[in-house]
Design a protein around this motif. Structure first.
Motif, PDB file in Angstrom:
ATOM      1  N   LEU A  14       7.436   1.657   8.701  1.00  9.27           N
ATOM      2  CA  LEU A  14       6.722   0.745   7.810  1.00  9.27           C
ATOM      3  C   LEU A  14       7.387   0.721   6.442  1.00  9.27           C
ATOM      4  N   LEU A  15       7.437  -0.452   5.860  1.00  4.58           N
ATOM      5  CA  LEU A  15       7.826  -0.575   4.460  1.00  4.58           C
ATOM      6  C   LEU A  15       6.566  -0.901   3.684  1.00  4.58           C
ATOM      7  N   ILE A  16       6.161  -0.016   2.787  1.00  8.33           N
ATOM      8  CA  ILE A  16       4.878  -0.114   2.086  1.00  8.33           C
ATOM      9  C   ILE A  16       5.112  -0.311   0.595  1.00  8.33           C
ATOM     10  N   LEU A  17       4.487  -1.320   0.040  1.00  5.82           N
ATOM     11  CA  LEU A  17       4.560  -1.599  -1.388  1.00  5.82           C
ATOM     12  C   LEU A  17       3.317  -1.038  -2.070  1.00  5.82           C
ATOM     13  N   ILE A  65       9.475   5.896  -2.607  1.00  2.03           N
ATOM     14  CA  ILE A  65      10.526   5.062  -3.185  1.00  2.03           C
ATOM     15  C   ILE A  65      10.212   4.915  -4.677  1.00  2.03           C
ATOM     16  N   PHE A  66      11.167   5.316  -5.508  1.00  4.42           N
ATOM     17  CA  PHE A  66      10.962   5.300  -6.954  1.00  4.42           C
ATOM     18  C   PHE A  66      11.579   4.045  -7.565  1.00  4.42           C
ATOM     19  N   SER A  67      11.009   3.640  -8.702  1.00  2.00           N
ATOM     20  CA  SER A  67      11.533   2.494  -9.435  1.00  2.00           C
ATOM     21  C   SER A  67      12.923   2.803  -9.965  1.00  2.00           C
ATOM     22  N   GLN A  68      13.828   1.829  -9.859  1.00  8.94           N
ATOM     23  CA  GLN A  68      15.183   2.021 -10.375  1.00  8.94           C
ATOM     24  C   GLN A  68      15.242   1.869 -11.891  1.00  8.94           C
ATOM     25  N   THR A  69      14.187   1.308 -12.487  1.00  8.75           N
ATOM     26  CA  THR A  69      14.157   1.170 -13.943  1.00  8.75           C
ATOM     27  C   THR A  69      13.249   2.194 -14.604  1.00  8.75           C
ATOM     28  N   ASN A  70      12.335   2.770 -13.837  1.00  6.83           N
ATOM     29  CA  ASN A  70      11.445   3.824 -14.333  1.00  6.83           C
ATOM     30  C   ASN A  70      11.405   4.913 -13.279  1.00  6.83           C
ATOM     31  N   GLY A  71      12.310   5.867 -13.395  1.00  3.38           N
ATOM     32  CA  GLY A  71      12.537   6.846 -12.331  1.00  3.38           C
ATOM     33  C   GLY A  71      11.357   7.703 -11.970  1.00  3.38           C
ATOM     34  N   ASP A  72      10.318   7.737 -12.802  1.00  5.34           N
ATOM     35  CA  ASP A  72       9.157   8.574 -12.511  1.00  5.34           C
ATOM     36  C   ASP A  72       8.046   7.798 -11.801  1.00  5.34           C
ATOM     37  N   LYS A  73       8.225   6.492 -11.620  1.00  6.35           N
ATOM     38  CA  LYS A  73       7.183   5.646 -11.045  1.00  6.35           C
ATOM     39  C   LYS A  73       7.461   5.368  -9.572  1.00  6.35           C
ATOM     40  N   ILE A  74       6.496   5.687  -8.718  1.00  2.12           N
ATOM     41  CA  ILE A  74       6.608   5.393  -7.290  1.00  2.12           C
ATOM     42  C   ILE A  74       6.140   3.963  -7.046  1.00  2.12           C
ATOM     43  N   TYR A 111       7.698   4.666   5.610  1.00  2.00           N
ATOM     44  CA  TYR A 111       6.850   5.475   6.486  1.00  2.00           C
ATOM     45  C   TYR A 111       7.459   5.534   7.876  1.00  2.00           C
ATOM     46  N   LEU A 112       7.482   6.750   8.449  1.00  2.62           N
ATOM     47  CA  LEU A 112       7.939   6.944   9.826  1.00  2.62           C
ATOM     48  C   LEU A 112       6.853   7.678  10.598  1.00  2.62           C
ATOM     49  N   GLY A 113       6.533   7.205  11.802  1.00  2.00           N
ATOM     50  CA  GLY A 113       5.509   7.844  12.620  1.00  2.00           C
ATOM     51  C   GLY A 113       5.982   8.072  14.041  1.00  2.00           C
ATOM     52  N   CYS A 114       5.506   9.184  14.636  1.00  4.55           N
ATOM     53  CA  CYS A 114       5.855   9.530  16.019  1.00  4.55           C
ATOM     54  C   CYS A 114       4.579   9.761  16.825  1.00  4.55           C
ATOM     55  N   ARG A 115       4.581   9.258  18.055  1.00  2.21           N
ATOM     56  CA  ARG A 115       3.420   9.470  18.928  1.00  2.21           C
ATOM     57  C   ARG A 115       3.327  10.907  19.400  1.00  2.21           C
ATOM     58  N   LYS A 116       4.468  11.542  19.601  1.00  5.87           N
ATOM     59  CA  LYS A 116       4.498  12.912  20.108  1.00  5.87           C
ATOM     60  C   LYS A 116       5.122  13.845  19.089  1.00  5.87           C
ATOM     61  N   MET A 117       4.710  15.085  19.125  1.00 12.53           N
ATOM     62  CA  MET A 117       5.292  16.093  18.241  1.00 12.53           C
ATOM     63  C   MET A 117       6.743  16.350  18.656  1.00 12.53           C
ATOM     64  N   ASN A 118       7.671  16.276  17.705  1.00  9.12           N
ATOM     65  CA  ASN A 118       9.083  16.560  17.973  1.00  9.12           C
ATOM     66  C   ASN A 118       9.760  16.956  16.667  1.00  9.12           C
ATOM     67  N   ASN A 119      11.079  17.166  16.743  1.00 10.54           N
ATOM     68  CA  ASN A 119      11.814  17.580  15.543  1.00 10.54           C
ATOM     69  C   ASN A 119      12.601  16.423  14.929  1.00 10.54           C
ATOM     70  N   SER A 150      18.849   4.687   0.682  1.00 15.17           N
ATOM     71  CA  SER A 150      19.306   4.027  -0.543  1.00 15.17           C
ATOM     72  C   SER A 150      19.182   2.512  -0.409  1.00 15.17           C
ATOM     73  N   VAL A 151      19.504   2.014   0.785  1.00 15.97           N
ATOM     74  CA  VAL A 151      19.384   0.567   1.029  1.00 15.97           C
ATOM     75  C   VAL A 151      17.919   0.145   1.003  1.00 15.97           C
ATOM     76  N   ILE A 152      17.051   0.928   1.679  1.00 11.80           N
ATOM     77  CA  ILE A 152      15.617   0.628   1.688  1.00 11.80           C
ATOM     78  C   ILE A 152      15.063   0.649   0.266  1.00 11.80           C
ATOM     79  N   SER A 153      15.517   1.596  -0.541  1.00 10.46           N
ATOM     80  CA  SER A 153      15.075   1.684  -1.929  1.00 10.46           C
ATOM     81  C   SER A 153      15.464   0.430  -2.697  1.00 10.46           C
ATOM     82  N   TYR A 154      16.688  -0.049  -2.479  1.00 13.11           N
ATOM     83  CA  TYR A 154      17.139  -1.273  -3.154  1.00 13.11           C
ATOM     84  C   TYR A 154      16.289  -2.474  -2.731  1.00 13.11           C
TER      85      TYR A 154
END
Length: 569
Positions: free
Chosen positions: A33-36, A109-118, A123-131, A147-151
């Motif tokens: 998921l990509l969440i804003l 994912i942090f702001s590229q202009t305000n590094g302290d702001k999320i 998001y990554l999810g798995c149906r089964k427990m794994n590594n 880095s691409v997703i952040s951009y």
């Protein structure tokens, strides 16, 4: 929590899909998921998953929801992994974002202009427990993908900020409109007519937003015209009219430096030319026919239509038959003949486009009913894709809702279009000073007796024989909607007698009381419910309604034949 598939703006969907498909098919991940994250809510922009999760839907996540791990991530400002066997953080038992998931990872994912702001989360999810997560965090290619997703998310976030700023400017403009007699609903009505015309001529939908915004701002230059000229009840002098005509140039100058801020490159020209005439005798530049921008020609027809339907200081509203007659008479003169014909067909058809009533920004009346009172507020409602934001700068909603939250029994909003009122049920969300987030609205069809919108005159009389002139807007078998012309305040519990004067001279007196009031522009409207009405009087009302409906149908039939015979191709 369910998933909702949405398209990412700025052409970045392919980037997200490419990265996510690799994770789903090669790294034992089931959901990406990509969440804003915005001020009070987090919303899912896009998703990529295995078939099990394809048809799911999602609601925005409130920042106050202590069960959501995404809010914990915002607080801690770090990556968080949650597994079935470890959902306890800081003595709070959290829940998975998605039903059926056993382990999930929230990557801030942090702001590229305000590094302290999320500003969001991958998001990554798995149906089964794994590594899978441990392996990904050690993979240098995954860090590159992040880095691409952040951009991508920063681009989307910055675009949202620009849009929010732009709507803030529009909200300020509308606050100024409120001080202009009889003008606040006009730009929004014009925008509504414009979209109806655009649909009929099959205008490319990519122009809808610019057309809608241009329609709302078409008279923005009027703010710089002296108000004694704008609101003059008599005929303007030649000098006054010359000053009034400058509002198109004033609007052009006000908008030209703002248009690029939201990517509406032609917005200033559309506003400049909305008073050009098809025959070349308009202003400010005397453009003719197709030299006038198409969107300006659409606004010209919609603007004139709503002006004729509106009560103004210098004229009363015209009946629909007269509006159609004026549009027809000015085909090829004031108006593009094809667009005027389309507008006439819309009026003849009398079709209501409920979906177009609520636009990107809409002027509404919000009614909050408590156990002891009814509160009415006017303001802009902005569609922000995950819900709506209602703004009224005169109220501190945070304090009001906080005090009255346990007493609220109903919340609705009313939108006026062409002297008609459309009501919606409202689901309230987060509240802040001057702003209420609305999770959802649902259109509420009228359930009263047969009724119709009809501009009539009347009088309201109380028990002390005090009489106030009234303007009737809607009349039916059990309820009348009206406003007092002199804005006389009326009691909500007192019994009144309402005199309705019909066009044939018949006067009918109806006893009743006001069950609700609401603001629309500068007018206060009342819903007047009949009380112990004699059935003979009700029959007389119905007779008037049926006669009026017959007249309208006969006129529309003639107008329809005329339109088909004379509508240019």
């Amino acid at each position: 929590m369910l998933l909702q598939n949405r398209s990412i703006n700025l052409g970045n969907k392919d980037i997200f899909d490419k990265i996510s498909s690799n994770l789903v098919y090669n790294c034992n991940i089931d959901v990406c998921l990509l969440i804003l994250i915005q001020d009070y809510y987090a919303s899912i922009l896009d998703s990529y998953s295995t078939p099990k999760f394809k048809s799911m839907d999602a609601d925005p996540i409130e920042s106050s929801d202590q069960k959501q791990i995404i809010n914990l991530m915002r607080e801690k400002k770090r990556l968080i992994i949650a597994r079935d066997d470890d959902m306890l953080f800081d003595n709070i038992e959290y829940e998975h974002l998605i039903t059926g998931i056993s382990q999930e990872m929230y990557i801030p994912i942090f702001s590229q202009t305000n590094g302290d702001k999320i500003i969001g989360c991958f998001y990554l999810g798995c149906r089964k427990m794994n590594n899978a997560f441990d392996a990904l965090l050690q993979n240098e290619y995954f860090n590159s993908d992040l880095s691409v997703i952040s951009y991508v998310l920063n681009c989307i976030y910055n675009n949202c900020l620009i849009k929010k700023d732009f709507f803030s400017y529009m909200n300020m403009a509308c606050e100024f409109y409120k001080n202009h007699s009889c003008r606040i609903n006009h730009p929004f009505n014009v925008a509504y007519w414009c979209i109806l015309i655009a649909k009929q001529i099959k205008l490319d939908e990519k122009y809808y937003f610019e057309l809608y915004i241009a329609a709302i701002l078409h008279d923005i230059g009027m703010l710089l015209v002296p108000q004694n000229i704008v609101n003059k009840s008599g005929k303007l002098s030649d000098n006054e009219f010359s000053i009034l005509k400058q509002h198109t140039v004033f609007g052009f100058n006000m908008i030209k430096n703002l248009k690029d801020h939201i990517g509406l490159n032609d917005l200033d020209d559309i506003i400049r030319h909305h008073h050009e005439r098809f025959d070349g005798t308009g202003y400010p530049d005397g453009l003719k026919a197709e030299d006038i921008p198409l969107l300006s020609r659409i606004i010209a027809v919609a603007d004139a239509t709503d002006a004729m339907f509106s009560d103004r200081v210098f004229q009363s509203s015209l009946p629909q038959e007269k509006v159609i007659e004026e549009l027809s008479k000015n085909k090829g003169k004031q108006f593009d003949p094809y667009l005027a014909g389309i507008m006439i067909n819309i009026l003849i058809g009398q079709d209501e486009d409920i979906k177009s009533i609520i636009g990107p920004i809409t002027w509404v009346s919000l009614i909050i009913t408590t156990k002891s009172n009814c509160y009415n507020y006017q303001g802009n409602m902005i569609n922000n894709d995950i819900g709506y934001e209602f703004y009224c700068d005169e109220v501190d909603f945070k304090d009001f809702i906080g005090e009255k939250s346990n007493e609220i029994i109903d919340c609705s909003l009313i939108v006026e279009k062409n002297n008609r009122f459309y009501e919606y049920n409202v689901l309230l969300g987060k509240v802040d000073t001057g702003c209420i987030f609305i999770k959802d609205i649902q259109y509420k069809p009228s359930n009263q007796y047969y009724s119709m919108y009809w501009n009539l005159t009347g009088e309201v009389q109380d028990n002390n024989l005090h009489i106030s002139d009234a303007a009737i807007k809607k009349i039916g078998g059990n309820l009348i909607t009206f406003c007092c012309i002199e804005q006389t305040p009326l009691n909500m519990k007192q019994i009144y007698t309402l005199k309705v004067l019909f066009e044939n001279g018949e006067a009918i007196y109806v006893p009743g009381k006001n069950i609700r009031k609401y603001q629309s522009g500068n007018d206060t409207f009342y819903d007047f419910e009949f009380n112990n009405l004699n059935e003979t009087i009700r029959d007389r009302i119905f007779k008037q309604l049926f006669n009026r409906q017959t007249e309208i149908r006969q006129f529309m039939l003639k107008a329809s034949y005329y339109s088909v015979a004379n509508n240019p191709k």
